[in-house]
Write a protein that holds these residues in place. Structure first.
Motif, short mmCIF file in Angstrom:
data_model
loop_
_atom_site.label_atom_id
_atom_site.label_comp_id
_atom_site.label_asym_id
_atom_site.label_seq_id
_atom_site.Cartn_x
_atom_site.Cartn_y
_atom_site.Cartn_z
N ARG A 70 15.97 -2.37 3.70
CA ARG A 70 16.13 -1.20 2.82
C ARG A 70 17.61 -0.96 2.63
O ARG A 70 18.38 -1.14 3.57
CB ARG A 70 15.50 0.05 3.45
N GLU A 247 -5.18 -2.51 1.69
CA GLU A 247 -5.10 -1.06 1.51
C GLU A 247 -6.43 -0.36 1.78
O GLU A 247 -6.45 0.84 2.04
CB GLU A 247 -4.64 -0.72 0.08
N TYR A 266 -0.92 -1.05 3.80
CA TYR A 266 -0.92 0.40 3.91
C TYR A 266 -2.15 0.93 4.65
O TYR A 266 -2.12 2.02 5.19
CB TYR A 266 -0.83 1.05 2.52
P1 C2E Z 1 7.15 -9.67 1.06
O1 C2E Z 1 7.87 -10.44 2.11
O2 C2E Z 1 5.95 -10.29 0.44
O3 C2E Z 1 6.84 -8.26 1.72
C1 C2E Z 1 5.71 -7.53 1.47
C2 C2E Z 1 5.97 -6.38 0.52
O4 C2E Z 1 4.74 -5.72 0.24
C3 C2E Z 1 6.88 -5.30 1.10
O5 C2E Z 1 7.62 -4.77 0.02
C4 C2E Z 1 5.90 -4.28 1.63
O6 C2E Z 1 6.45 -2.99 1.73
C5 C2E Z 1 4.84 -4.35 0.56
N1 C2E Z 1 3.52 -3.92 1.06
C6 C2E Z 1 3.03 -4.09 2.30
N2 C2E Z 1 1.78 -3.61 2.40
C7 C2E Z 1 1.45 -3.11 1.18
C8 C2E Z 1 0.27 -2.49 0.65
O7 C2E Z 1 -0.73 -2.27 1.32
N3 C2E Z 1 0.29 -2.15 -0.67
C9 C2E Z 1 1.39 -2.37 -1.45
N4 C2E Z 1 1.32 -1.99 -2.74
N5 C2E Z 1 2.53 -2.96 -0.99
C10 C2E Z 1 2.56 -3.33 0.32
P2 C2E Z 1 9.17 -4.53 0.11
O8 C2E Z 1 9.52 -4.01 1.46
O9 C2E Z 1 9.54 -3.72 -1.09
O10 C2E Z 1 9.75 -5.98 -0.01
C11 C2E Z 1 9.61 -6.73 -1.19
C12 C2E Z 1 10.07 -8.14 -1.03
O11 C2E Z 1 11.47 -8.23 -0.81
C13 C2E Z 1 9.45 -8.84 0.19
O12 C2E Z 1 8.16 -9.29 -0.14
C14 C2E Z 1 10.43 -9.96 0.42
O13 C2E Z 1 10.17 -11.05 -0.43
C15 C2E Z 1 11.75 -9.34 0.01
N6 C2E Z 1 12.50 -8.94 1.21
C16 C2E Z 1 12.31 -7.86 2.00
N7 C2E Z 1 13.19 -7.87 3.03
C17 C2E Z 1 13.92 -9.00 2.90
C18 C2E Z 1 15.00 -9.59 3.66
O14 C2E Z 1 15.43 -9.10 4.70
N8 C2E Z 1 15.52 -10.77 3.19
C19 C2E Z 1 15.04 -11.38 2.06
N9 C2E Z 1 15.60 -12.54 1.67
N10 C2E Z 1 14.04 -10.86 1.34
C20 C2E Z 1 13.48 -9.68 1.74
#
Ligand code: C2E
Ligand code: MG
Ligand code: MG
Ligand code: MG
Length: 291
Positions: A70, A247, A266
């Motif tokens: 974040r 979810e 979630y």
């Molecule tokens: P991801 O690795 O596929 O992470 C899962 C995303 O889905 C996360 O979004 C999470 O908050 C969200 N999510 C989890 N459970 C639910 C649910 O029940 N419903 C919904 N609608 N969403 C859910 P987030 O945190 O916004 O991260 C988005 C993407 O950003 C991640 O997808 C990942 O590809 C990338 N990311 C996050 N942190 C890092 C990091 O430290 N480094 C890199 N390179 N990419 C990151």
């Protein structure tokens, strides 16, 4: 579609074309502003990690957590990675950012394990660019030594496209990591260009079924079939499996019935700030024991 927009703008007169170029200039400015802010953010340490629990569907216990970055921007507030990871990738800032994420996650693993949090693996997302840098391996080595990270405590999440980009180089490196005790998962499985023959060669521990397939599992028979097939595939290959974005109870029950190992979403918890994790986990594990 830039070409079609250009054509449409041109064919409907000069004013539209002017509007189009202004819009483009605006986008370029926004992009440059984002890049500058990102550069500052790294220097000013504006990032933090939130953690989303992963639950074993057999025992109900928390077995892992995904670290999600974040950006706590002084004016914009909490910015989610969808808004900035791509820009960070394009201007190479994802390398220093990714290093910070790894360092912070490993520091947190060792702190939690001193506080008695056991048998919970922390997953870190690794970008394609990071996977290409030789330094990643030195860094992980150092971090594992400094923080006494034991095998199975750290997992890296890599997308299919990141692996397939240059498999001749990536596969041996992944094997090296696996030998050091780092678990490896394919993130967003099913959304990239997979090759089943490569999948067989990769030293993987788990597949993560992408949220887009889980979302409409109850209403879309194709999505339900894709989830069932992925679960069967993982089982055949001897891999673990995590379903992302669960979810609802109905999604969970379908996945469980198909033999899915574990899930995150979630339904169990949103990603939580590190400070809330110990309390969440002990409450959850207690509930599991008493039920
Ligand atoms: P991801 O690795 O596929 O992470 C899962 C995303 O889905 C996360 O979004 C999470 O908050 C969200 N999510 C989890 N459970 C639910 C649910 O029940 N419903 C919904 N609608 N969403 C859910 P987030 O945190 O916004 O991260 C988005 C993407 O950003 C991640 O997808 C990942 O590809 C990338 N990311 C996050 N942190 C890092 C990091 O430290 N480094 C890199 N390179 N990419 C990151
Ligand atoms: Mg992930
Ligand atoms: Mg994912
Ligand atoms: Mg995703």
């Amino acid at each position: 579609n830039i070409d079609t927009a250009m054509y449409a703008a041109k064919s409907s007169g000069k004013n539209n074309f002017k509007f189009f170029t202004e819009k483009m200039r605006e986008q370029i400015n926004e992009r440059m502003q984002m890049e500058n802010h990102l550069r500052q953010a790294i220097l000013r340490n504006e990032f933090e990690l939130h953690y989303q629990p992963q639950v074993d569907l057999g025992t109900g216990r928390i077995i892992g957590m995904e670290a999600l970055v974040r950006w706590n921007h002084p004016e914009w507030g909490m910015v989610h990675p969808e808004k900035f990871i791509r820009v960070a990738e394009e201007c190479n800032l994802v390398i220093p950012l990714g290093e910070w994420v790894l360092c912070e996650a490993c520091r947190q693993i060792s702190q939690w394990s001193r506080q008695g949090l056991e048998a919970v693996c922390i997953s870190v997302n690794i970008s394609a660019r990071q996977l290409k840098s030789r330094y990643l391996f030195t860094l992980i080595d150092n971090l594992m030594m400094t923080h006494q990270i034991k095998p199975g405590m750290l997992e890296l999440e890599i997308t299919e496209s990141a692996v397939m980009d240059d498999p001749e180089q990536t596969i041996p490196r992944m094997k090296e990591l696996k030998n050091k005790g780092v678990a490896l998962a394919i993130d967003d499985f099913g959304t990239g260009y997979s090759s089943l023959s490569y999948l067989k060669l990769l030293p993987l521990t788990r597949l993560k079924i992408d949220r887009s397939f889980v979302k409409d599992i109850e209403t879309d028979p194709n999505d339900a079939a894709i989830c069932a097939a992925t679960i069967a595939l993982a089982r055949t290959l001897g891999l673990g499996l995590v379903a992302e974005g669960v979810e609802t109870e109905a999604q969970l029950e379908y996945l469980r019935a198909q033999g899915c190992d574990s899930a995150q979403g979630y339904y169990f918890s949103k990603p939580l700030p590190a400070n809330n994790i110990m309390a969440f986990v002990s409450r959850h594990q207690q509930e599991v024991m008493s039920s």
